[in-house]
Design an enzyme around this catalytic site. Structure first.
Site, short mmCIF file in Angstrom:
data_model
loop_
_atom_site.label_atom_id
_atom_site.label_comp_id
_atom_site.label_asym_id
_atom_site.label_seq_id
_atom_site.Cartn_x
_atom_site.Cartn_y
_atom_site.Cartn_z
N TYR A 158 -26.99 15.19 -2.05
CA TYR A 158 -26.77 15.70 -3.67
C TYR A 158 -28.34 15.76 -4.50
CZ TYR A 158 -22.05 14.88 -2.85
OH TYR A 158 -20.67 14.89 -2.42
N LEU A 202 -20.78 8.78 1.88
CA LEU A 202 -21.94 9.20 2.42
C LEU A 202 -22.36 8.64 3.69
CD1 LEU A 202 -24.65 10.39 1.90
CD2 LEU A 202 -25.82 8.37 1.16
N TYR A 208 -14.00 8.08 -12.27
CA TYR A 208 -13.40 6.80 -11.45
C TYR A 208 -13.91 5.67 -12.14
CZ TYR A 208 -14.50 3.23 -7.87
OH TYR A 208 -14.40 2.04 -7.24
N LYS A 243 -11.91 2.42 -13.56
CA LYS A 243 -12.02 1.05 -13.17
C LYS A 243 -12.26 -0.12 -14.32
CE LYS A 243 -11.78 -0.59 -9.46
NZ LYS A 243 -10.85 -1.13 -8.84
N ASP A 276 0.85 -1.12 0.00
CA ASP A 276 0.02 0.02 0.06
C ASP A 276 1.03 1.16 0.04
OD1 ASP A 276 -3.11 0.44 0.94
OD2 ASP A 276 -2.01 2.27 1.08
N ALA A 331 -5.87 -1.91 -4.45
CA ALA A 331 -5.41 -0.57 -4.73
C ALA A 331 -6.07 0.20 -5.63
CB ALA A 331 -3.72 -0.42 -4.55
N TYR A 388 6.68 2.47 12.12
CA TYR A 388 7.26 1.83 11.03
C TYR A 388 8.52 2.50 10.96
CZ TYR A 388 3.43 -1.29 10.29
OH TYR A 388 2.33 -2.30 10.18
N ASN A 406 -20.18 -0.44 -0.38
CA ASN A 406 -19.91 -1.11 0.75
C ASN A 406 -19.96 -0.19 1.90
OD1 ASN A 406 -17.18 -3.68 0.47
ND2 ASN A 406 -18.84 -3.09 -1.00
N SER A 429 -10.70 5.67 -5.31
CA SER A 429 -11.64 5.30 -5.09
C SER A 429 -13.01 6.07 -4.89
CB SER A 429 -11.86 4.21 -3.68
OG SER A 429 -12.00 4.97 -2.67
N PRO A 440 -22.11 16.23 -10.81
CA PRO A 440 -22.33 16.09 -12.11
C PRO A 440 -22.18 14.73 -12.58
CG PRO A 440 -20.26 17.49 -11.61
CD PRO A 440 -20.73 16.86 -10.34
#
Ligand code: NAD
Ligand code: TYD
Length: 351
Positions: free
Chosen positions: A214, A197, A157, A161, A35, A84, A348, A187, A87, A289
């Protein structure tokens, strides 16, 4: 260890649940979480499992071809589960290029690396690409997306995808790469980033801020509890047929305004506030939009062929989700203040 599985995007919302599912359920697998820790990546999501012997975190950006190839050469994964991505639809409207880079170029880099290290032996290998129902476009008031529905993406988006899905299939058809795809509906659940949301509304109700709806709020989404998605990924990864895709959905359609109404009701109850308090925060705002009217998944294939179905009703899942956010307000504070981004340095340093 009888298998090394590289999971991308494991510090994100869905990825962290997939990592937990695999690390806990399969102690014999070595799970590598790759990631880049963008704004959406939060290692606090994995605090409870990061000490387990079969878990390794690697910070890397999938857009960096050379780094990705070196990581594949070092760890020699038998399989990839690729989550990854950039999103968030609203961000894709503001900056489409970032979506093309991570979702398209990043996916090609992973496909090339898998192809390179698996070239001599494809036995037991698998590239599982995790995608979305948004690639199918928008439905009217009736009908469902099946695995045969033609792709018709509308937002940058969903277009990025869709493009990554086509590339994954092209590597199967052209080079024989063993692949499976899952296309899932919206999800919700613990660790959901509060730009989306449901967690945004939970956060705003807690802070007495407006709940931005919206347009007219009549847009419809099919909501699935995130742990049920993680279980579907586990099932398709292990039992799905090579070259095929599986739609995953909650059989659970809600218009946004009704969903927010249910959320307000449950929040008032749980916070001991008078009924109707949270609903007063509902505020209609300018529409997105190109806003897709309705998404709804036909999950018959995964149900009939692999026996998957959601384990909780929406009311139960929403209640679990709100309880989690109420019990983890520190997580929410860290995310909204940006503090979570220091976790990696603290945890880390020198890794
Ligand atoms: P998320 O935004 O919460 O997490 C994305 C993760 O990917 C983060 O940890 C981020 O750091 C990482 N990442 C982003 N760019 C990267 C890069 N260039 N290199 C390496 N890592 C990078 O996303 P999510 O909601 O958990 O979604 C995960 C996947 O599931 C995505 O592929 C998404 O398209 C898909 N999906 C999401 C939903 C949903 O409702 N959220 C529904 C269906 C499918
Ligand atoms: P979102 O959670 O962003 O998921 P997606 O766009 O991937 O479906 O949005 C879910 C629905 O809620 C979508 O119809 C847009 C709407 N929405 C609002 O009405 N207000 C908001 O503040 C957000 C973030 C979304």
């Amino acid at each position: 260890m009888n298998k090394t599985i590289l999971i991308t995007g494991g510090a994100g919302f869905i990825g962290s649940h997939v990592i937990r599912e695999f690390v806990v359920k399969y102690p014999e697998y070595h799970i590598i979480n790759l990631d880049a820790l963008t704004y959406a990546g939060n290692l606090e999501n994995l605090k409870d499992i990061e000490q387990l012997h079969n878990y390794t975190f690697v910070k890397a950006d999938i857009t960096d071809q050379e780094v990705i190839m070196a990581i594949f050469q070092q760890y020699q994964p038998d399989a990839v589960i690729h989550l990854a991505a950039e999103s968030h639809v609203d961000r894709s409207i503001v900056d489409p290029t970032a979506f093309v880079m991570t979702n398209v170029v990043g996916t090609v880099n992973l496909l090339n690396a898998a192809r390179a290290i698996w070239k001599d032996n494809l036995e037991g290998k698998r590239f599982h690409h995790v995608s979305t129902d948004e690639v199918f476009g928008a439905l009217g008031e009736t009908g469902f997306f099946t695995e045969e529905t033609k792709y018709d993406p509308h937002s940058p988006y969903s277009a990025s995808k869709a493009s990554s899905d086509h590339l994954v299939r092209a590597y199967h058809d052209t080079y024989g790469l063993p692949i499976v795809l899952t296309n899932c509906s919206n999800n919700y659940g613990p660790n959901h980033f509060p730009e989306k949301l449901i967690p945004l509304c939970i956060h705003n109700i807690l802070n007495n801020k407006p709940l931005p709806v919206y347009g007219d709020g009549k847009y419809t989404r099919d909501w699935l509890f995130v742990i049920d998605h993680a279980k579907a990924i586990d099932l398709v990864f292990h039992e799905g047929k090579n070259g095929e895709s599986y739609n995953v959905g909650g059989f659970n359609e809600w218009q946004n305004i009704d969903l927010i109404g249910e959320l307000c009701k449950q929040m008032d109850e749980k916070l001991g506030r008078e009924e109707g308090t949270a609903a007063q925060l509902i505020t209609f705002v300018k529409d997105r939009p190109g806003h897709d009217l309705r998404y709804a998944i036909d999950a018959t294939k995964i149900n009939k062929e692999l026996g998957w179905k959601p384990s909780v009703t929406f009311e139960e899942g929403l209640s679990l989700t709100i309880n989690w956010f109420l019990a983890n307000q520190e997580w929410l504070e860290h995310v909204t203040s940006g503090d979570y981004q220091n976790y990696y340095d603290k945890q880390y340093k020198g890794a």
